[in-house]
Design a protein around this motif. Structure first.
Motif, PDB file in Angstrom:
ATOM      1  N   LEU A  32      -1.614 -16.134   0.655  1.00 50.80           N
ATOM      2  CA  LEU A  32      -2.525 -15.030   0.932  1.00 50.80           C
ATOM      3  C   LEU A  32      -3.926 -15.450   0.511  1.00 50.80           C
ATOM      4  O   LEU A  32      -4.088 -16.130  -0.504  1.00 50.80           O
ATOM      5  CB  LEU A  32      -2.114 -13.775   0.148  1.00 50.80           C
ATOM      6  CG  LEU A  32      -0.722 -13.214   0.425  1.00 50.80           C
ATOM      7  CD1 LEU A  32      -0.364 -12.156  -0.608  1.00 50.80           C
ATOM      8  CD2 LEU A  32      -0.661 -12.619   1.829  1.00 50.80           C
ATOM      9  N   GLY A  33      -4.942 -15.065   1.258  1.00 55.39           N
ATOM     10  CA  GLY A  33      -6.300 -15.308   0.834  1.00 55.39           C
ATOM     11  C   GLY A  33      -6.612 -14.486  -0.412  1.00 55.39           C
ATOM     12  O   GLY A  33      -5.953 -13.480  -0.696  1.00 55.39           O
ATOM     13  N   TYR A  34      -7.641 -14.892  -1.139  1.00 56.94           N
ATOM     14  CA  TYR A  34      -7.981 -14.213  -2.384  1.00 56.94           C
ATOM     15  C   TYR A  34      -8.267 -12.734  -2.143  1.00 56.94           C
ATOM     16  O   TYR A  34      -7.711 -11.854  -2.820  1.00 56.94           O
ATOM     17  CB  TYR A  34      -9.181 -14.885  -3.042  1.00 56.94           C
ATOM     18  CG  TYR A  34      -9.606 -14.235  -4.338  1.00 56.94           C
ATOM     19  CD1 TYR A  34      -8.935 -14.519  -5.520  1.00 56.94           C
ATOM     20  CD2 TYR A  34     -10.661 -13.332  -4.369  1.00 56.94           C
ATOM     21  CE1 TYR A  34      -9.301 -13.914  -6.702  1.00 56.94           C
ATOM     22  CE2 TYR A  34     -11.040 -12.727  -5.551  1.00 56.94           C
ATOM     23  CZ  TYR A  34     -10.363 -13.025  -6.724  1.00 56.94           C
ATOM     24  OH  TYR A  34     -10.728 -12.416  -7.895  1.00 56.94           O
ATOM     25  N   ASP A  35      -9.135 -12.434  -1.181  1.00 57.98           N
ATOM     26  CA  ASP A  35      -9.494 -11.045  -0.910  1.00 57.98           C
ATOM     27  C   ASP A  35      -8.277 -10.231  -0.472  1.00 57.98           C
ATOM     28  O   ASP A  35      -8.113  -9.072  -0.871  1.00 57.98           O
ATOM     29  CB  ASP A  35     -10.584 -10.964   0.153  1.00 57.98           C
ATOM     30  CG  ASP A  35     -11.927 -11.490  -0.338  1.00 57.98           C
ATOM     31  OD1 ASP A  35     -12.124 -11.530  -1.579  1.00 57.98           O
ATOM     32  OD2 ASP A  35     -12.765 -11.874   0.499  1.00 57.98           O
ATOM     33  N   ALA A  36      -7.434 -10.839   0.348  1.00 54.73           N
ATOM     34  CA  ALA A  36      -6.235 -10.137   0.821  1.00 54.73           C
ATOM     35  C   ALA A  36      -5.296  -9.831  -0.343  1.00 54.73           C
ATOM     36  O   ALA A  36      -4.706  -8.738  -0.406  1.00 54.73           O
ATOM     37  CB  ALA A  36      -5.523 -10.980   1.880  1.00 54.73           C
ATOM     38  N   LEU A  37      -5.168 -10.777  -1.261  1.00 57.45           N
ATOM     39  CA  LEU A  37      -4.300 -10.560  -2.415  1.00 57.45           C
ATOM     40  C   LEU A  37      -4.837  -9.439  -3.291  1.00 57.45           C
ATOM     41  O   LEU A  37      -4.088  -8.575  -3.755  1.00 57.45           O
ATOM     42  CB  LEU A  37      -4.171 -11.853  -3.231  1.00 57.45           C
ATOM     43  CG  LEU A  37      -3.317 -11.753  -4.498  1.00 57.45           C
ATOM     44  CD1 LEU A  37      -1.873 -11.404  -4.145  1.00 57.45           C
ATOM     45  CD2 LEU A  37      -3.373 -13.063  -5.292  1.00 57.45           C
ATOM     46  N   VAL A  38      -6.148  -9.447  -3.531  1.00 53.15           N
ATOM     47  CA  VAL A  38      -6.758  -8.400  -4.353  1.00 53.15           C
ATOM     48  C   VAL A  38      -6.489  -7.025  -3.744  1.00 53.15           C
ATOM     49  O   VAL A  38      -6.081  -6.079  -4.438  1.00 53.15           O
ATOM     50  CB  VAL A  38      -8.273  -8.641  -4.503  1.00 53.15           C
ATOM     51  CG1 VAL A  38      -8.962  -7.417  -5.094  1.00 53.15           C
ATOM     52  CG2 VAL A  38      -8.528  -9.860  -5.384  1.00 53.15           C
ATOM     53  N   LYS A  39      -6.722  -6.890  -2.439  1.00 56.85           N
ATOM     54  CA  LYS A  39      -6.523  -5.591  -1.783  1.00 56.85           C
ATOM     55  C   LYS A  39      -5.058  -5.156  -1.836  1.00 56.85           C
ATOM     56  O   LYS A  39      -4.755  -3.970  -2.050  1.00 56.85           O
ATOM     57  CB  LYS A  39      -6.998  -5.683  -0.333  1.00 56.85           C
ATOM     58  CG  LYS A  39      -8.508  -5.837  -0.191  1.00 56.85           C
ATOM     59  CD  LYS A  39      -8.910  -6.012   1.272  1.00 56.85           C
ATOM     60  CE  LYS A  39     -10.422  -6.219   1.407  1.00 56.85           C
ATOM     61  NZ  LYS A  39     -10.826  -6.463   2.812  1.00 56.85           N
ATOM     62  N   LEU A  40      -4.153  -6.115  -1.653  1.00 54.63           N
ATOM     63  CA  LEU A  40      -2.731  -5.788  -1.658  1.00 54.63           C
ATOM     64  C   LEU A  40      -2.277  -5.323  -3.036  1.00 54.63           C
ATOM     65  O   LEU A  40      -1.591  -4.301  -3.171  1.00 54.63           O
ATOM     66  CB  LEU A  40      -1.920  -7.003  -1.212  1.00 54.63           C
ATOM     67  CG  LEU A  40      -0.398  -6.872  -1.254  1.00 54.63           C
ATOM     68  CD1 LEU A  40       0.059  -5.721  -0.360  1.00 54.63           C
ATOM     69  CD2 LEU A  40       0.262  -8.186  -0.826  1.00 54.63           C
TER      70      LEU A  40
END
Length: 333
Positions: A32-40
């Motif tokens: 997962l990309g960093y931003d995607a992981l944070v949002k998830l």
């Protein structure tokens, strides 16, 4: 977030002060990309992310602050827009950082670091891990250059030397069994972070009359294991107990003082549908139960000492097989 009920609990749930014991959990992953992981993770924990610095985000929850970061200090600290750099470099900074970011997210693990979580709430971490798998998180088996870990930092019931000795002994006799269950990928076997304790130290630890005070306990370990790079790293605990004594053997700014063990053996195999956080946790609970059962711990230590002798049983059985058979016969697994 759906919670799981598969996480077992040890008999000793509280510290000597009466507070529920807690555990810090560190999860390394990719996919997962960093931003995607944070949002998830923010969605799973029902909170809003707060960017502390590039590639370091805090998420405030009722359990405390979770942290998500890229597990590489040089990349986290890199700033190509720094005013001290020449204009020619700063003009390329944005494009260069995009390239660096894309590469970093492919080969450098992203890490989720929990606050100290009460034992009774680790089911929430299990639920988070299941969601991450469903959304495409990857673990160690995805590529040879991935060596991702799942680390536990369980708080101890108390810090008396005899309690510490029991936990150390339980880990030493169970090391082969734990490794067989949670060291899944060859990539981590090339790292030095999962090394067992020295055989010389384990031999001393297994003696029936081993009853050191705190200082002797620390020195016995540090004489043979003056390094962070052990499957059960005791240096954070020792920094909490006596930082001055520890500094005679090891000086390392990465050592964080805390009244916990630092269990770093397990791989993070999050993309494997048959792998679960609860499996790692429940095997740690086996260690907890044995550490708290004097007669069972004595049996295992006796078997361990016997395993070093030349006889028919030892010629036809490995220590792993002996341990597994014993655990099954006593109803632990």
């Amino acid at each position: 977030m759906t919670q799981s009920s598969d996480c077992k609990m040890p008999d000793i749930m509280n510290t000597e002060g009466g507070d529920e014991r807690r555990v810090g959990i560190e999860i390394e992953l990719s996919g997962l990309g960093y931003d995607a992981l944070v949002k998830l993770v923010a969605r799973c924990l029902d909170t809003e992310p707060k960017l502390d610095s590039r590639y370091v985000t805090k998420l405030a929850t009722d359990l405390g602050d979770f942290t998500i970061e890229l597990d590489s200090d040089p990349i986290k600290d890199l700033d190509l827009a720094d005013q001290r750099l020449p204009d020619s470099i700063r003009e390329l900074g944005g494009q260069a950082m995009e390239v660096i970011d894309a590469a970093a997210e492919r080969i450098v693990p992203l890490e989720i670091i929990s606050p100290p979580v009460p034992f009774s709430h680790v089911t929430r971490v299990e639920a988070l891990m299941e969601t991450l798998r469903e959304e495409g998180a990857l673990g160690s088996r995805e590529a040879i250059y991935y060596a991702f870990g799942l680390q536990l930092n369980p708080e101890l019931p108390d810090l008396e030397p005899n309690t510490l000795v029991r936990y150390f002994q339980a880990f030493a006799v169970l090391y082969d069994w734990l490794k067989s269950r949670h060291q899944l990928d060859i990539s981590r076997k090339f790292t030095t972070y999962i090394e067992p304790w020295s055989s010389k130290y384990v031999e001393l630890l297994m003696k029936d009359d081993y009853n050191p005070d705190q200082a002797q306990l620390m020195r016995d370990y540090l004489d043979s294991n003056p390094t962070r790079n052990r499957a059960l790293d005791l240096l954070p605990l020792f920094a909490h107990l006596d930082d001055e004594l520890l500094s005679e053997y090891v000086v390392d700014p990465r050592i964080k003082s805390r009244p916990t063990l630092h269990y770093r053996l397990p791989d993070c195999d999050i993309d494997n549908p048959s792998w679960h956080f609860s499996s790692v946790w429940n095997d740690w609970v086996v260690l907890e139960q044995i550490a708290g059962n004097a007669s069972h711990l004595a049996e295992l230590r006796a078997l361990y000492r016997e395993s070093g002798k030349i006889n028919l049983h030892n010629l036809t059985h490995s220590w792993l097989e002996t341990t597994t058979e014993w655990l099954e016969s006593r109803g632990y697994v």
